[in-house]
Design a protein around this motif. Structure first.
Motif, mmCIF file in Angstrom:
data_model
loop_
_atom_site.group_PDB
_atom_site.id
_atom_site.type_symbol
_atom_site.label_atom_id
_atom_site.label_comp_id
_atom_site.label_asym_id
_atom_site.label_seq_id
_atom_site.Cartn_x
_atom_site.Cartn_y
_atom_site.Cartn_z
ATOM 1 N N LYS A 1 0.974 -1.393 -0.032
ATOM 2 C CA LYS A 1 0.204 -0.019 -0.055
ATOM 3 C C LYS A 1 0.890 1.213 0.068
ATOM 4 C CE LYS A 1 -4.528 -1.485 1.747
ATOM 5 N NZ LYS A 1 -4.162 -2.990 1.827
ATOM 6 N N THR A 2 0.693 2.359 -0.945
ATOM 7 C CA THR A 2 1.196 3.454 -0.955
ATOM 8 C C THR A 2 0.259 4.400 -0.239
ATOM 9 O OG1 THR A 2 -0.118 4.086 -2.945
ATOM 10 C CG2 THR A 2 2.173 3.022 -3.333
ATOM 11 N N PRO A 3 1.023 5.564 -0.027
ATOM 12 C CA PRO A 3 0.029 6.656 0.832
ATOM 13 C C PRO A 3 -1.222 6.778 0.117
ATOM 14 C CG PRO A 3 2.255 7.168 0.866
ATOM 15 C CD PRO A 3 2.515 5.809 -0.194
ATOM 16 N N LEU A 4 -1.039 7.087 -1.318
ATOM 17 C CA LEU A 4 -2.349 7.101 -1.881
ATOM 18 C C LEU A 4 -3.284 6.149 -1.835
ATOM 19 C CD1 LEU A 4 -4.224 8.526 -4.068
ATOM 20 C CD2 LEU A 4 -2.847 7.359 -5.964
ATOM 21 N N MET A 5 -3.027 4.960 -1.561
ATOM 22 C CA MET A 5 -3.964 3.858 -1.248
ATOM 23 C C MET A 5 -4.414 4.032 0.205
ATOM 24 S SD MET A 5 -1.881 0.575 -2.825
ATOM 25 C CE MET A 5 -1.527 0.609 -4.607
ATOM 26 N N LEU A 6 -3.666 4.270 1.242
ATOM 27 C CA LEU A 6 -3.922 4.346 2.356
ATOM 28 C C LEU A 6 -5.067 5.605 2.466
ATOM 29 C CD1 LEU A 6 -0.913 4.046 4.746
ATOM 30 C CD2 LEU A 6 -2.738 2.484 4.248
ATOM 31 N N ALA A 7 -4.928 6.597 1.802
ATOM 32 C CA ALA A 7 -5.789 7.648 1.667
ATOM 33 C C ALA A 7 -7.117 7.391 1.353
ATOM 34 C CB ALA A 7 -5.202 8.920 0.650
ATOM 35 N N GLN A 8 -7.407 6.165 0.928
ATOM 36 C CA GLN A 8 -8.747 5.809 0.239
ATOM 37 C C GLN A 8 -9.586 5.246 1.458
ATOM 38 O OE1 GLN A 8 -9.280 6.991 -2.601
ATOM 39 N NE2 GLN A 8 -7.007 7.697 -2.588
ATOM 40 N N LEU A 9 -8.727 5.174 2.641
ATOM 41 C CA LEU A 9 -9.600 4.523 3.826
ATOM 42 C C LEU A 9 -10.037 5.682 4.754
ATOM 43 C CD1 LEU A 9 -6.834 1.829 4.506
ATOM 44 C CD2 LEU A 9 -8.812 1.584 3.050
ATOM 45 N N LEU A 10 -9.517 7.074 4.445
ATOM 46 C CA LEU A 10 -9.997 8.206 5.169
ATOM 47 C C LEU A 10 -11.619 8.583 4.820
ATOM 48 C CD1 LEU A 10 -6.864 10.203 4.659
ATOM 49 C CD2 LEU A 10 -7.328 8.626 6.622
#
Length: 199
Positions: A131-140
């Motif tokens: 997971k990249t930071p962009l992917m983690l941002a989708q969990l916000l």
């Protein structure tokens, strides 16, 4: 006053970890003390110094500044040569920490996250789970996801990169928020709607 205090202490003493596994520069970065961090940098303190247990091993002052949303400290550290590709023991770069940042148990203000991310150079490095930071941002929250997306897009983050399960940022967004405005932004940025995950 900070510069005067730094003059009284040796670089070695400022790099010495306390019982929590953190040195003075980690604490100053966490607290957002720009002048103290600047004084330590001028004294020659290692800006890539890592924390030890019981703190999170591998955490640098840059991680701390990102976790707590201190963009001015992030800028100081980056200008002093802090490496934003270093990972802590959880496999997170400072950019991952910026995305996941919380304050008082709640999600950190999105504007502060954006300000921090804009100071970093590398926003597309994956963790061990892919997971990249962009992917983690989708969990916000859907609002934070929409506001953060342009930062990643403008930095050249790979929109169709997959995690270890074959999921893209678009797939993760669809699973979590499925906010149509963000989906449109992703598709305009080149997100492939025909990709499938490993399942």
């Amino acid at each position: 006053i900070f510069r005067e205090a730094a003059e009284l202490l040796s670089r070695e003493s400022m790099e010495q970890p306390d019982l929590s596994g953190r040195a003075a520069i980690h604490i100053a970065a966490q607290k957002g003390h720009e002048k103290m961090v600047d004084a330590m940098i001028k004294k020659g303190v290692d800006v890539n110094l890592t924390e030890d247990a019981p703190a999170q091993p591998g955490t640098t002052p840059l991680h701390e500044a990102c976790i707590h949303g201190h963009s001015e400290v992030v800028k100081l550290l980056i200008n002093a040569g802090a490496d934003d590709t270093l990972k802590n023991s959880k496999g997170e770069t400072p950019a991952h920490c910026a995305v996941l940042a919380k304050e008082f148990g709640r999600e950190l203000d999105t504007e502060r996250k954006i300000a921090v991310l804009k100071e970093l150079k590398h926003l597309d490095i994956p963790r061990e789970d892919g997971k990249t930071p962009l992917m983690l941002a989708q969990l916000l929250s859907f609002w934070a996801t929409k506001e953060l997306f342009p930062v990643f897009s403008d930095s050249g983050a790979e929109i169709n990169r997959t995690d270890n399960q074959g999921r893209t940022a678009l797939m993760l967004h669809a699973e979590n928020s499925c906010y149509k405005d963000t989906i449109k932004l992703m598709i305009r940025a080149g997100a492939d709607v025909n990709m499938t995950d490993n399942e």
